[in-house]
Design a protein around this motif. Sequence first.
Motif, mmCIF file in Angstrom:
data_model
loop_
_atom_site.group_PDB
_atom_site.id
_atom_site.type_symbol
_atom_site.label_atom_id
_atom_site.label_comp_id
_atom_site.label_asym_id
_atom_site.label_seq_id
_atom_site.Cartn_x
_atom_site.Cartn_y
_atom_site.Cartn_z
ATOM 1 N N GLY A 89 5.912 2.870 -1.811
ATOM 2 C CA GLY A 89 4.958 1.797 -1.564
ATOM 3 C C GLY A 89 4.372 1.848 -0.175
ATOM 4 N N PHE A 90 3.080 1.503 -0.065
ATOM 5 C CA PHE A 90 2.390 1.435 1.227
ATOM 6 C C PHE A 90 2.157 -0.023 1.575
ATOM 7 C CE2 PHE A 90 -1.610 0.952 3.572
ATOM 8 C CZ PHE A 90 -1.316 1.701 4.707
ATOM 9 N N ASP A 91 2.550 -0.411 2.785
ATOM 10 C CA ASP A 91 2.377 -1.780 3.258
ATOM 11 C C ASP A 91 1.530 -1.734 4.527
ATOM 12 O OD1 ASP A 91 2.561 -4.359 4.268
ATOM 13 O OD2 ASP A 91 4.651 -4.616 3.678
ATOM 14 N N SER A 92 0.310 -2.270 4.449
ATOM 15 C CA SER A 92 -0.612 -2.210 5.582
ATOM 16 C C SER A 92 -0.080 -2.956 6.802
ATOM 17 C CB SER A 92 -1.977 -2.786 5.178
ATOM 18 O OG SER A 92 -1.841 -4.138 4.754
ATOM 19 N N ARG A 93 0.876 -3.854 6.583
ATOM 20 C CA ARG A 93 1.452 -4.597 7.717
ATOM 21 C C ARG A 93 2.462 -3.755 8.489
ATOM 22 N NH1 ARG A 93 3.514 -9.449 4.065
ATOM 23 N NH2 ARG A 93 4.147 -7.572 2.919
ATOM 24 N N ILE A 94 2.941 -2.684 7.860
ATOM 25 C CA ILE A 94 3.973 -1.836 8.472
ATOM 26 C C ILE A 94 3.444 -0.439 8.770
ATOM 27 C CG2 ILE A 94 6.259 -0.824 8.143
ATOM 28 C CD1 ILE A 94 6.854 -3.110 6.187
ATOM 29 N N HIS A 95 2.738 0.148 7.791
ATOM 30 C CA HIS A 95 2.310 1.530 7.896
ATOM 31 C C HIS A 95 0.919 1.650 8.512
ATOM 32 C CE1 HIS A 95 5.134 1.695 4.263
ATOM 33 N NE2 HIS A 95 5.773 2.297 5.258
ATOM 34 N N ASP A 96 0.718 2.716 9.253
ATOM 35 C CA ASP A 96 -0.567 2.990 9.887
ATOM 36 C C ASP A 96 -1.528 3.592 8.857
ATOM 37 O OD1 ASP A 96 -2.265 3.515 12.383
ATOM 38 O OD2 ASP A 96 -2.109 5.511 11.481
ATOM 39 N N ALA A 97 -2.747 3.038 8.762
ATOM 40 C CA ALA A 97 -3.704 3.477 7.743
ATOM 41 C C ALA A 97 -4.130 4.923 7.962
ATOM 42 C CB ALA A 97 -4.928 2.563 7.741
ATOM 43 N N ASP A 98 -4.327 5.325 9.215
ATOM 44 C CA ASP A 98 -4.729 6.695 9.511
ATOM 45 C C ASP A 98 -3.633 7.680 9.079
ATOM 46 O OD1 ASP A 98 -6.408 8.754 10.758
ATOM 47 O OD2 ASP A 98 -4.858 8.830 12.303
ATOM 48 N N HIS A 99 -2.382 7.354 9.397
ATOM 49 C CA HIS A 99 -1.257 8.198 8.990
ATOM 50 C C HIS A 99 -1.183 8.262 7.463
ATOM 51 C CE1 HIS A 99 2.641 10.094 8.909
ATOM 52 N NE2 HIS A 99 3.172 9.062 8.268
ATOM 53 N N HIS A 100 -1.439 7.118 6.826
ATOM 54 C CA HIS A 100 -1.410 7.079 5.365
ATOM 55 C C HIS A 100 -2.422 8.050 4.770
ATOM 56 C CE1 HIS A 100 -3.180 5.077 1.623
ATOM 57 N NE2 HIS A 100 -2.031 5.564 1.225
ATOM 58 N N LEU A 101 -3.650 8.086 5.322
ATOM 59 C CA LEU A 101 -4.677 8.967 4.785
ATOM 60 C C LEU A 101 -4.354 10.434 5.030
ATOM 61 C CD1 LEU A 101 -7.861 6.884 5.662
ATOM 62 C CD2 LEU A 101 -6.904 7.318 3.388
#
Length: 488
Positions: A89-101
């Motif tokens: 799961g991806f949580d925008s409150r915890i994970h960095d969006a740039d790193h996610h992409l």
Amino acid sequence: MASNRSSSFIENEYSSLPHFLVVTYPAQGHINPCLRLARRLSLLAPAGSHITFSTALTAHRLMFPSSHDQPVHQGPISFIPYSNGFDAGFDSRIHDADHHLHQLRHHGSITLSSIITSSRHRRRPVTCIIYSSFLSWVADLAASLRIPAFLFWIQSATAFAAYWHYFHNFHVGISAAAFDPCSSVTLPLLPPMRAGDLPSFLSITSPDHPDAKLLPHLKDAFLRSPELRVLANTSEELETGAFESVAAEVKIVGVGPLAGEIWEASLFEEDEEWERHIEWLDKQKQSSVVYVSFGSMAVMSEKEVKEIERGLRDTRRPFFWAARKEISTVCELNAGTEDGKAGKVVRWCRQERVLRHKAVGCFVTHCGWNSTLEGLACGVPAVAVPRWTDQPTNAWLMERGWGTGIRAAVAAEGVPVAAEEVTRCVELVMGGGRIGEEIRRKAKEWKEKVREATVEGGPSDQNLRAFVEDHLSELHLTILDDCELQLS
């Protein structure tokens, strides 16, 4: 030699039919238009063709809770997930969006390549790949495997044109205008716009802005000229100037608006009270209800929710608010109004069914492109409350291009819209004055134009049929070339 020829044609028999791989970013606003495109392709392609629909495992689990992470097969469409590196799961409150992409690119390339290889081993080789925004790495993978690829642009053609010109010849002018939302911006063959009407990513003035790191991921797709080929969820009838604006530099084909409630997938838990909510709508007078939705990604403060709720109540009109859980819990305890009219707050709804309901007379919307198109196709006048990404551009189209709604003015003190502005705009759209009458007339007019564009034989329908036919022709030519090479 005859035996070899026979063997050759038998081997190619399985690749003489199309296999479209539709790859989408794992968000509701990407999945629904891509799913609708996949369904349309399944209807237009020859019998025996195949479509694979692939989104990240996290979204696949929400679409098919009982699948146990396994592929799901529905007629000619197979749903096979890829990994984005965040399978838990991806949580925008915890994970960095740039790193996610970046992770999505790395893990997605590996797992999607495996899906393609597996399809080839099953003698159903992928013959065409269609991918949504933020997935330009899919085009790289397709090129490495010599599979034709198309970007499916799920936003407006006007937003596409704005991004195109920003990344090519108008970067300096747009960047300078970004410091003043009211400053004028003129782009080729488009009516004058304000900087505040452009997609919000183009209005970023600081590298420290939370969304600044997302722009390069979009830019990658726009720098693929001249090989970039684009299918768009819109039509030239809706956005003539936008298509003309980029026609000399990139081929963009309108195949939309793709709509249809039965072709939706939901990443959210269905409301058990759904049918009772419809019964409530059935009891309301025709065109009396204000339908409110700010999309699946909206993050709203309690102050903002309360402000909008107060504005709705002050209209003294019944409202039907489809809100995410964290929004609905703020306002659902006080859903009745003093004069006995009800305000209905629900956590999930089938939006097109609500918009098509005779009781709905106004749509207060964040102006996501899917919602904008659905409101337009249903002929519902709108109040636009845009927040970010392409939403300001869609609000501009709605107000200035089509005349089917009005854009709420931005409030001060960090609240996007004040209660008084909500009330004013709803009354303008639903009231008996000249402005409201004209907006409602335009809404009916554009509803018919959307129908004409998308009906069987209409321009968008013809474009999608031509896309399938062109792919079939290319596929057959490729097979003949392969056979000639083998025979020589």
